[in-house]
Scaffold this motif. Structure first.
Motif, PDB file in Angstrom:
ATOM      1  N   VAL A  31       0.870  -1.173   0.000  1.00  0.00           N
ATOM      2  CA  VAL A  31       0.000   0.000   0.000  1.00  0.00           C
ATOM      3  C   VAL A  31       0.906   1.221   0.000  1.00  0.00           C
ATOM      4  CG1 VAL A  31      -1.794   1.291   1.191  1.00  0.00           C
ATOM      5  CG2 VAL A  31      -1.791  -1.213   1.306  1.00  0.00           C
ATOM      6  N   VAL A  32       0.842   1.988  -1.086  1.00  0.00           N
ATOM      7  CA  VAL A  32       1.552   3.269  -1.130  1.00  0.00           C
ATOM      8  C   VAL A  32       0.702   4.215  -0.296  1.00  0.00           C
ATOM      9  CG1 VAL A  32       2.416   5.123  -2.590  1.00  0.00           C
ATOM     10  CG2 VAL A  32       2.463   2.757  -3.420  1.00  0.00           C
ATOM     11  N   GLU A  61      -0.468  -5.265 -10.104  1.00  0.00           N
ATOM     12  CA  GLU A  61      -1.626  -5.895  -9.472  1.00  0.00           C
ATOM     13  C   GLU A  61      -1.619  -5.892  -7.952  1.00  0.00           C
ATOM     14  OE1 GLU A  61      -2.496  -9.750 -11.055  1.00  0.00           O
ATOM     15  OE2 GLU A  61      -2.466  -9.029 -13.122  1.00  0.00           O
ATOM     16  N   ASN A  62      -0.465  -5.998  -7.338  1.00  0.00           N
ATOM     17  CA  ASN A  62      -0.424  -6.119  -5.881  1.00  0.00           C
ATOM     18  C   ASN A  62      -0.112  -4.795  -5.170  1.00  0.00           C
ATOM     19  OD1 ASN A  62       2.242  -6.189  -6.860  1.00  0.00           O
ATOM     20  ND2 ASN A  62       2.954  -7.451  -5.160  1.00  0.00           N
ATOM     21  N   VAL A  63      -0.294  -3.683  -5.865  1.00  0.00           N
ATOM     22  CA  VAL A  63      -0.032  -2.363  -5.276  1.00  0.00           C
ATOM     23  C   VAL A  63      -1.295  -1.516  -5.320  1.00  0.00           C
ATOM     24  CG1 VAL A  63       1.357  -0.247  -5.410  1.00  0.00           C
ATOM     25  CG2 VAL A  63       2.403  -2.458  -5.963  1.00  0.00           C
ATOM     26  N   THR A  64      -1.619  -0.911  -4.178  1.00  0.00           N
ATOM     27  CA  THR A  64      -2.743   0.014  -4.076  1.00  0.00           C
ATOM     28  C   THR A  64      -2.251   1.309  -3.443  1.00  0.00           C
ATOM     29  OG1 THR A  64      -3.364  -0.886  -1.908  1.00  0.00           O
ATOM     30  CG2 THR A  64      -4.495  -1.814  -3.850  1.00  0.00           C
ATOM     31  N   VAL A  65      -3.126   2.300  -3.421  1.00  0.00           N
ATOM     32  CA  VAL A  65      -2.793   3.601  -2.833  1.00  0.00           C
ATOM     33  C   VAL A  65      -3.867   3.971  -1.827  1.00  0.00           C
ATOM     34  CG1 VAL A  65      -2.315   6.038  -3.298  1.00  0.00           C
ATOM     35  CG2 VAL A  65      -1.812   4.340  -5.035  1.00  0.00           C
ATOM     36  N   ALA A  66      -3.438   4.580  -0.734  1.00  0.00           N
ATOM     37  CA  ALA A  66      -4.369   5.099   0.267  1.00  0.00           C
ATOM     38  C   ALA A  66      -3.764   6.365   0.856  1.00  0.00           C
ATOM     39  CB  ALA A  66      -4.614   4.072   1.367  1.00  0.00           C
TER      40      ALA A  66
END
Length: 158
Positions: A31-32, A61-66
């Motif tokens: 998670v960035v 695919e395995n990286v998201t941002v919050a």
């Protein structure tokens, strides 16, 4: 294993993106995490920073941002059920700064590990602060930031 990559990302750079891509091969999930840096005044809002980053990581695919504002990194890691804090190191100066932060984080949460990845040589001179300076005076940002970030910087500064 889940990691967070916290930072202000104001703006995200090619160095950040290189680190994210390399780390995505190591961790199950990253998670960035767009966070508040109380020692910096931001150019972009957290909403803008998240959008800029999402544009660049959409094919990983395995990286998201919050975004998590006004919270300690260890609390954000706990909320997201992450086991690792990922940090990039550009220089010995970064190492000294980051090891102090890692020690405090370890004291606050002994179960949370910090992993340092060295920046690739081609990106070690890049910082968000320097990027903003170059952009402010309409300098060439090719290879320093993604195209969408360059355009957003020019919209803000020129």
């Amino acid at each position: 294993m889940k990691a967070i990559f916290p930072g202000s990302f104001d703006p995200i750079t090619c160095g950040h993106l290189d680190l994210i891509k390399r780390a995505s091969l190591i961790f199950d999930e990253i998670v960035v995490l767009v966070m508040t840096n109380t020692s910096k005044s931001g150019l972009f809002s957290s909403i803008e920073r998240v959008a800029l980053i999402k544009n660049e990581i959409q094919n990983i695919e395995n990286v998201t941002v919050a975004a998590r504002e006004n919270v300690l990194t260890v609390q954000a890691a706990k909320d997201l059920q992450a086991q690792v804090i990922l940090r990039g190191l550009r220089s010995g100066r970064d190492f000294l700064y980051e090891t102090d932060i890692a020690a405090i984080n370890k004291k606050l949460n002994p179960d949370l590990e910090t992993l340092f990845l060295p920046t690739n040589k081609e990106y070690e001179h890049i910082s968000s602060s320097l990027i903003k300076e170059v952009a402010k005076f309409d300098g060439d940002l090719a290879g320093l930031v993604p195209v969408n970030v360059e355009e957003a910087l020019k919209d803000k500064l020129i």
